[in-house]
Write a protein that holds these residues in place. Structure first.
Motif, short mmCIF file in Angstrom:
data_model
loop_
_atom_site.label_atom_id
_atom_site.label_comp_id
_atom_site.label_asym_id
_atom_site.label_seq_id
_atom_site.Cartn_x
_atom_site.Cartn_y
_atom_site.Cartn_z
N VAL A 69 0.85 -1.17 -0.02
CA VAL A 69 -0.10 -0.02 -0.04
C VAL A 69 0.86 1.29 0.16
O VAL A 69 1.83 1.51 0.74
CB VAL A 69 -0.91 0.15 1.26
CG1 VAL A 69 -1.64 1.35 1.05
CG2 VAL A 69 -2.20 -1.11 0.93
N TYR A 79 -3.31 5.66 0.99
CA TYR A 79 -4.78 5.46 1.60
C TYR A 79 -5.34 6.64 1.81
O TYR A 79 -5.48 7.29 2.80
CB TYR A 79 -4.56 4.55 2.82
CG TYR A 79 -5.62 3.81 3.40
CD1 TYR A 79 -6.93 4.35 3.37
CD2 TYR A 79 -5.59 2.60 4.02
CE1 TYR A 79 -8.19 3.96 3.88
CE2 TYR A 79 -6.69 1.98 4.54
CZ TYR A 79 -8.04 2.63 4.33
OH TYR A 79 -9.29 2.19 4.90
N ILE A 138 -7.57 3.53 -2.45
CA ILE A 138 -6.32 2.93 -1.87
C ILE A 138 -5.31 2.53 -3.14
O ILE A 138 -5.90 2.11 -4.14
CB ILE A 138 -6.63 1.64 -1.03
CG1 ILE A 138 -7.70 2.05 -0.14
CG2 ILE A 138 -5.61 0.84 -0.71
CD1 ILE A 138 -8.42 0.85 0.72
#
Lengths: 546, 306
Positions: free
Chosen positions: A224, A227, A233
């Protein structure tokens, strides 16, 4: 313990099984750096895609995510002991070097050396044991704790206000070996270990679980990088990924939509590249096929929809013959054709056809529409007086099919039947759990791991979490489940589970309705996308066209 | 007979000074009778009300009879408006749907007008702290948006398995609860305009009780505006009921209503729009008819626009 709130949003777990072999072969991914434009022929890796997503219920912690919104992302960023094959959901070792057992109760897990987390630390046995203990520990309130329940010591650790933080069944032998001891024999434990709740957590997680949820660290092929709450995301390829199940594109953006129609319109406008499900409005008359041309595909997945009855509360439905009559009065074919536009498959049993151990036609004549026989059967059983209701959660897309089901029952059996909404899924489950729900109610099940056992034990076993049938208790059924769990081989276990399934037909505990299929669509920018056995677009294998 | 006198003088400057003395009401009735808009809307309303009272006059088809195998069928000789997603006959659904919509419209108007008028008159007539209290309470209710408040109310008291009239009256209550403040304000200012008139002062000087003054002098002379607004509102309330039902929190099956039909048909917007078209058409026509009637009544009661 995944129940579907809505038919469109595929709940649940599961593995977007990462691409294993097929596209790995033509790996020119040497050219694919930094998302540069790849001008290579079709199937080239690299580039970026946008897919539709939804807001995760909880922070992105593997042990605390039991719905698809967060699950979709976690599938991409975590690596587990085993990986589920995209085609048939069969488990393949990922982090695990080997999982061995002699008695189905003590398992020795050896993990690969040098498997790296995204923060540069190595995945060790301790990371698994700590993560599982954390998930199981009652005061932590992790939604995935249920998955730890077979492990010895779970009841003690999971209790509210528990002070015991470690499962007695888990033991670290050395850095790369640990053992799992279950309280009962569990023949399919290795199959379960591919679920995201069993992902290892890096040391960084235990230092600060709060902030970890926004910037999770896994050992998977993607990490990731952004976010944005309620918006998107973003995951990018993890350069030092150690496993064999890497992805193709460099960057995947999960754009969050509240409404599936909006996502679909964006797909038509070329704003996003892959959508997980086609909205009802585009399914009508196969509109999506003319909208998208051949840029869509459909597949049967590990899901099961049923209509249940709490026979303790609704004593007038306690006779199995009445439930069989109701089942035979439901015209599943026509409802599928007219309401679902053939995007479902009428159920012929209690277990999805995609899993190992499926047997054909377990339900037999009782799941075949036959209004005359149904009426005769009902009359023979003494008939049914009063109003029948079919409750559904109003926040899901269930109104049309429950109403059609009720109409079918009314017409065949000449009893009044009304589809009744309950305000939302949480209230619906509370009412079910408290045994307050009278009449019939709908519920869906999405498999957690690809096994026939997952369609039987968590729903119909005595004391099971989702046994809302009164509960349903059948000694013979229980003993078959126990025998199956302890069976020496998977085949023998499956045979016993199949026998147990036939008992469900005899008692007509739940009325089987459908095996939902998943339909997805994609943009012109990408090559054809496949659906995994869990009903997700196989994002890891997506490649850009041209 | 002060009232008569004042009305007469008020109308002496009218375009039509010839003829016998007429009250405002009689004058308005005459104006209405000459207005084609009134007759068109009255005819439409008559038909819709007849539909609500006696649906079987218009169709023999059972609106709950689902022929699923023919779902989403286009309009044809057998099903004039086609069939919806459940295979119900849309024509029959539309006819039977009139009842819920009109019941909600009429009862909501009745409640809001009664509450609004009563409070408005009280506030204006008694003045002082009574006026302040009522006005502030009105302001508080006025601050809550009608649709938002209705959604809150309906979510707080979800209907499931209730009998027909309970479901309908829940919607009526939700809308009435927040619909009255506008009418209270209107009535208050309308009464305040009437109060300083000589005939009211005279009645007061003659020792008439407040109730008598209100009943025979204030109400007849201040009712015009509220009748107009109430008629226009009636259409708006029907639309609001459809909105609530469309959102899935208003009327619930087995109640048949246009809002519910529209909600069910929305998935077919791109593919089978006829399912959406007919209930929407009837809804629009009904709302239009009441608003047109309101318009005609306003024209009749307001001499300045004549």
């Amino acid at each position: 313990m995944r129940r579907t709130a809505r038919t469109v949003a595929i709940a649940g777990i599961s593995a977007v099984a990462l691409l294993a072999t097929a596209c790995g072969g033509d790996s020119d991914d040497t050219t694919a750096t930094d998302g540069n434009e790849t001008t290579a022929a079709e199937g080239a890796a690299g580039g970026e895609i946008v897919v539709d997503g939804c807001t995760p219920e909880n922070p992105l912690v593997a042990g605390n995510t039991s719905e698809t919104c967060g699950g979709d992302v976690l599938e991409m960023i975590t690596a587990r002991l085993v990986n589920y094959n995209a085609d048939d959901a069969s488990p393949e070792n990922d982090i695990a070097e080997s999982i061995e057992t002699e008695d189905n109760q003590t398992f020795t897990v050896k993990i690969k050396q040098g498997y790296m987390f995204q923060d540069g630390t190595e995945v060790k046995a301790q990371n698994f044991v700590d993560a599982w203990n954390y998930t199981a520990f009652g005061p932590n309130g992790q939604t995935g704790s249920y998955f730890m329940s077979p492990i010895e010591g779970f009841a003690e650790v999971n209790a509210e206000g528990s002070t015991v933080e470690e499962l007695s069944g888990l033991e670290v032998v050395d850095d790369y070996t640990f053992t799992i001891r279950t309280s009962e024999p569990v023949s399919n434990l290795p199959v379960r270990l591919g679920y995201t709740a069993f992902a290892p957590q890096p040391d960084a997680f235990f230092e600060d679980p709060e902030s970890f949820g926004k910037a999770p660290i896994g050992a998977g092929p993607y990490q990731v990088t952004e976010y944005n709450d309620g918006q998107s995301i973003v995951v990018e390829k993890f350069a030092d990924y150690s496993g064999d199940f890497g992805g193709q594109v460099d960057k995947i953006t999960f754009r969050i939509y509240q409404d599936q129609d909006a996502a679909y319109n964006d797909l038509l406008a070329g704003q996003i590249d892959v959508i997980r499900t086609i909205p009802q409005s585009a399914l009508i008359d196969d509109k999506y096929q003319s909208d998208l041309g051949d840029r869509n595909t459909q597949r049967e997945t590990g899901r099961f929809n049923y209509v249940g009855i709490n026979t303790v509360v609704s004593t007038d439905l306690a006779d199995p013959a009445i439930r069989k009559a109701i089942s035979m009065a439901i015209d599943r074919e026509t409802i599928n054709e007219q309401i679902f536009n053939n995007s479902y498959t009428p159920a012929t049993g209690w277990v999805s056809p995609v899993v190992d151990g499926y047997q054909e036609n377990a339900c037999g004549e009782f799941c075949t529409y036959d209004p005359e026989a149904a009426k005769a059967m009902l009359d023979e059983a003494g008939g049914y007086d009063g109003e029948l209701t079919l409750s559904y959660n109003g926040d899901g897309d269930h109104k049309a099919w429950t109403e059609a089901t009720c109409n079918s029952i009314s017409q065949a059996l000449d009893i009044s039947c009304t589809a009744t909404p309950v305000v939302d899924f949480a209230t619906f489950l509370t009412q079910l759990g408290n045994g307050e729900m009278t009449g019939m109610w709908r519920l869906g099940w999405v498999m957690d791991y690809p096994s026939i056992e997952n369609f039987l034990a968590p729903i119909y076993a005595e004391g099971a979490d989702s046994n809302y049938f009164g509960p349903y208790v059948n000694e013979e059924f229980e003993s078959l489940l126990t025998q199956a769990a302890a069976a020496p081989s998977l085949d023998e276990a499956n045979a016993l589970y199949q026998q147990a399934e036939l008992l469900l037909a005899e008692d007509m505990v739940a009325i089987p309705m459908y095996y939902p299929k998943t339909t997805i669509g994609w943009s012109e920018k990408v090559n054809p996308v496949t659906i995994t056995a869990f009903g997700r677009p196989d994002l890891a294998s997506v490649t850009l066209a041209q | 007979m002060t009232e008569q006198a004042i009305v007469e003088t008020a109308h002496s400057s009218d375009a039509n000074p010839v003829g016998e003395a007429r009250s405002l009401g009689a004058d308005a009735r005459r104006a209405l009778a000459r207005n084609p808009l009134f007759w068109i809307s009255a005819t439409m309303i008559f038909i819709f009300v007849l539909m609500a009272i006696w649906p079987s006059l218009f169709t023999n088809t059972d609106p709950t009879e689902a022929v699923l195998s023919q779902a989403r069928e286009r309009p044809n000789s057998e099903a004039w408006f086609g069939r919806d997603i459940q295979g119900y006959d849309i024509y029959a659904r539309v006819i039977y749907g009139a009842r819920a919509s009109i019941l909600v419209g009429v009862f909501t108007t009745l409640f809001t007008t009664t509450i609004g008028a009563a409070l408005g008159i009280t506030a204006a007539y008694f003045g002082g702290w009574t006026d302040s209290l009522i006005s502030r309470v009105t302001d508080i209710f006025f601050a809550i948006p009608l649709l938002l408040g209705a959604i809150l109310f309906m979510s707080a008291f979800p209907s499931s398995n209730d009998p027909y009239f309970v479901v309908v009256f829940k919607v009526v209550a939700a809308i009435s609860l927040l619909g009255w403040p506008a009418l209270t304000r209107l009535m208050r200012s309308s009464v305040m305009q009437v109060l300083p008139n000589d005939y009211v002062q005279a009645a007061r000087a003659l020792g008439a009780s407040p109730w008598r003054i209100i009943r025979s002098h204030v109400i007849p002379n201040s009712l015009g505006p509220i009748i107009v607004v109430a008629t226009i509102n009636l259409g708006a309330y029907i639309a609001l009921e459809a909105t609530l039902s469309f959102l899935g929190i208003g009327l619930q099956p087995p109640v048949i209503s246009w809002g519910v039909s529209i909600n069910d048909a929305i998935v077919g917007l791109r593919t089978t729009p006829h399912m959406l078209f007919f209930p929407s058409l009837f809804l629009s026509l009904t709302v239009l008819a009441f608003i047109m009637l309101g318009d005609a009544v306003r024209d009749a009661y307001d001499p300045k626009t004549r």
